[in-house]
Design a protein around this motif. Structure first.
Motif, mmCIF file in Angstrom:
data_model
loop_
_atom_site.group_PDB
_atom_site.id
_atom_site.type_symbol
_atom_site.label_atom_id
_atom_site.label_comp_id
_atom_site.label_asym_id
_atom_site.label_seq_id
_atom_site.Cartn_x
_atom_site.Cartn_y
_atom_site.Cartn_z
ATOM 1 N N LEU A 32 -15.866 -8.852 11.425
ATOM 2 C CA LEU A 32 -14.700 -9.499 10.825
ATOM 3 C C LEU A 32 -14.464 -8.982 9.409
ATOM 4 O O LEU A 32 -13.324 -8.686 9.026
ATOM 5 C CB LEU A 32 -14.875 -11.021 10.811
ATOM 6 N N LEU A 33 -15.521 -8.861 8.629
ATOM 7 C CA LEU A 33 -15.376 -8.320 7.281
ATOM 8 C C LEU A 33 -14.830 -6.898 7.311
ATOM 9 O O LEU A 33 -13.995 -6.531 6.482
ATOM 10 C CB LEU A 33 -16.711 -8.354 6.539
ATOM 11 N N THR A 34 -15.264 -6.101 8.265
ATOM 12 C CA THR A 34 -14.777 -4.730 8.384
ATOM 13 C C THR A 34 -13.278 -4.718 8.661
ATOM 14 O O THR A 34 -12.534 -3.946 8.056
ATOM 15 C CB THR A 34 -15.534 -3.982 9.496
ATOM 16 N N GLU A 35 -12.815 -5.582 9.556
ATOM 17 C CA GLU A 35 -11.378 -5.680 9.841
ATOM 18 C C GLU A 35 -10.604 -6.066 8.583
ATOM 19 O O GLU A 35 -9.576 -5.475 8.280
ATOM 20 C CB GLU A 35 -11.119 -6.721 10.933
ATOM 21 N N ARG A 36 -11.104 -7.067 7.874
ATOM 22 C CA ARG A 36 -10.417 -7.525 6.662
ATOM 23 C C ARG A 36 -10.431 -6.446 5.582
ATOM 24 O O ARG A 36 -9.448 -6.263 4.863
ATOM 25 C CB ARG A 36 -11.071 -8.807 6.148
ATOM 26 N N ILE A 37 -11.527 -5.713 5.473
ATOM 27 C CA ILE A 37 -11.636 -4.639 4.479
ATOM 28 C C ILE A 37 -10.638 -3.533 4.790
ATOM 29 O O ILE A 37 -9.959 -3.026 3.890
ATOM 30 C CB ILE A 37 -13.080 -4.101 4.424
ATOM 31 N N LEU A 38 -10.518 -3.170 6.065
ATOM 32 C CA LEU A 38 -9.559 -2.130 6.444
ATOM 33 C C LEU A 38 -8.133 -2.547 6.098
ATOM 34 O O LEU A 38 -7.345 -1.750 5.582
ATOM 35 C CB LEU A 38 -9.679 -1.819 7.933
ATOM 36 N N HIS A 43 -3.528 -2.280 1.764
ATOM 37 C CA HIS A 43 -2.704 -3.018 0.808
ATOM 38 C C HIS A 43 -2.940 -2.532 -0.621
ATOM 39 O O HIS A 43 -2.000 -2.310 -1.377
ATOM 40 C CB HIS A 43 -2.994 -4.516 0.910
ATOM 41 N N VAL A 44 -4.201 -2.363 -0.976
ATOM 42 C CA VAL A 44 -4.546 -1.967 -2.350
ATOM 43 C C VAL A 44 -4.096 -0.534 -2.632
ATOM 44 O O VAL A 44 -3.715 -0.209 -3.753
ATOM 45 C CB VAL A 44 -6.054 -2.163 -2.606
ATOM 46 N N LYS A 45 -4.105 0.323 -1.603
ATOM 47 C CA LYS A 45 -3.608 1.689 -1.795
ATOM 48 C C LYS A 45 -2.129 1.695 -2.153
ATOM 49 O O LYS A 45 -1.685 2.499 -2.977
ATOM 50 C CB LYS A 45 -3.824 2.517 -0.523
ATOM 51 N N LYS A 46 -1.357 0.797 -1.531
ATOM 52 C CA LYS A 46 0.084 0.710 -1.807
ATOM 53 C C LYS A 46 0.362 0.002 -3.128
ATOM 54 O O LYS A 46 1.323 0.321 -3.811
ATOM 55 C CB LYS A 46 0.791 -0.040 -0.675
ATOM 56 N N ASN A 47 -0.435 -0.994 -3.453
ATOM 57 C CA ASN A 47 -0.213 -1.833 -4.635
ATOM 58 C C ASN A 47 -1.364 -1.657 -5.606
ATOM 59 O O ASN A 47 -2.260 -2.486 -5.687
ATOM 60 C CB ASN A 47 -0.086 -3.301 -4.215
ATOM 61 N N LYS A 48 -1.323 -0.596 -6.355
ATOM 62 C CA LYS A 48 -2.451 -0.226 -7.224
ATOM 63 C C LYS A 48 -2.720 -1.236 -8.344
ATOM 64 O O LYS A 48 -3.823 -1.324 -8.841
ATOM 65 C CB LYS A 48 -2.204 1.150 -7.813
ATOM 66 N N SER A 52 -6.235 -8.750 -8.337
ATOM 67 C CA SER A 52 -6.939 -9.850 -7.683
ATOM 68 C C SER A 52 -7.395 -9.441 -6.284
ATOM 69 O O SER A 52 -8.509 -9.756 -5.868
ATOM 70 C CB SER A 52 -6.063 -11.096 -7.620
ATOM 71 N N ASN A 53 -6.548 -8.719 -5.554
ATOM 72 C CA ASN A 53 -6.970 -8.260 -4.228
ATOM 73 C C ASN A 53 -7.975 -7.128 -4.324
ATOM 74 O O ASN A 53 -8.808 -6.964 -3.436
ATOM 75 C CB ASN A 53 -5.762 -7.834 -3.386
#
Length: 90
Positions: A32-38, A43-48, A52-53
Motif C-alpha cells: 500500500l505504501l508503494t502504491e501511495r508513493i508512486l 504529483h510532486v514531479k508536476k508540483n515542485k 507539504s506533500n
C-alpha cells in the motif's frame, strides 16, 4: 496515475496480506505504501513547490524502508520475493 481507491486497497490486501481484511500484514502495508508513493511521486514531479506533500512523501519512504528492514530481519526469502513482486530496487 490516480489516487489509491478502496477497491485497489482490497486487491493489494488480498494479494499481499492473504485476505481483504488483513490490513495489518507487513507485506500488505509495504504494498500500500508503494502504491501511495508512486502516486505522490508523480504529483510532486508536476508540483515542485508543494512542500507539504514532499514532506509526506519523504515520511512514507522512510516508513516503507523501516518495514522492509523488519521483513528482511525476520525472513530474508520473503523480503526478496516482496521486492521482486513490487519492482523495487531495480
Amino acid at each position: 496515475m490516480e489516487k489509491v481507491t478502496a477497491e485497489r486497497k482490497k486487491e493489494l490486501f488480498k494479494e499481499f496480506g492473504g485476505a481483504e481484511t488483513n490490513t495489518g500484514s507487513v507485506d500488505a502495508q509495504v504494498a500500500l505504501l508503494t502504491e501511495r508513493i508512486l502516486h505522490l511521486t508523480e504529483h510532486v514531479k508536476k508540483n515542485k513547490k508543494d512542500f507539504s506533500n514532499t514532506k509526506a512523501l519523504t515520511k512514507m519512504v522512510g516508513k516503507r524502508r523501516k518495514l522492509l528492514a523488519y521483513i528482511a530481519k525476520k525472513d530474508i526469502v520473503r523480503y526478496r520475493e516482496l521486492i521482486e513482486k513490487l519492482g523495487l530496487r531495480r
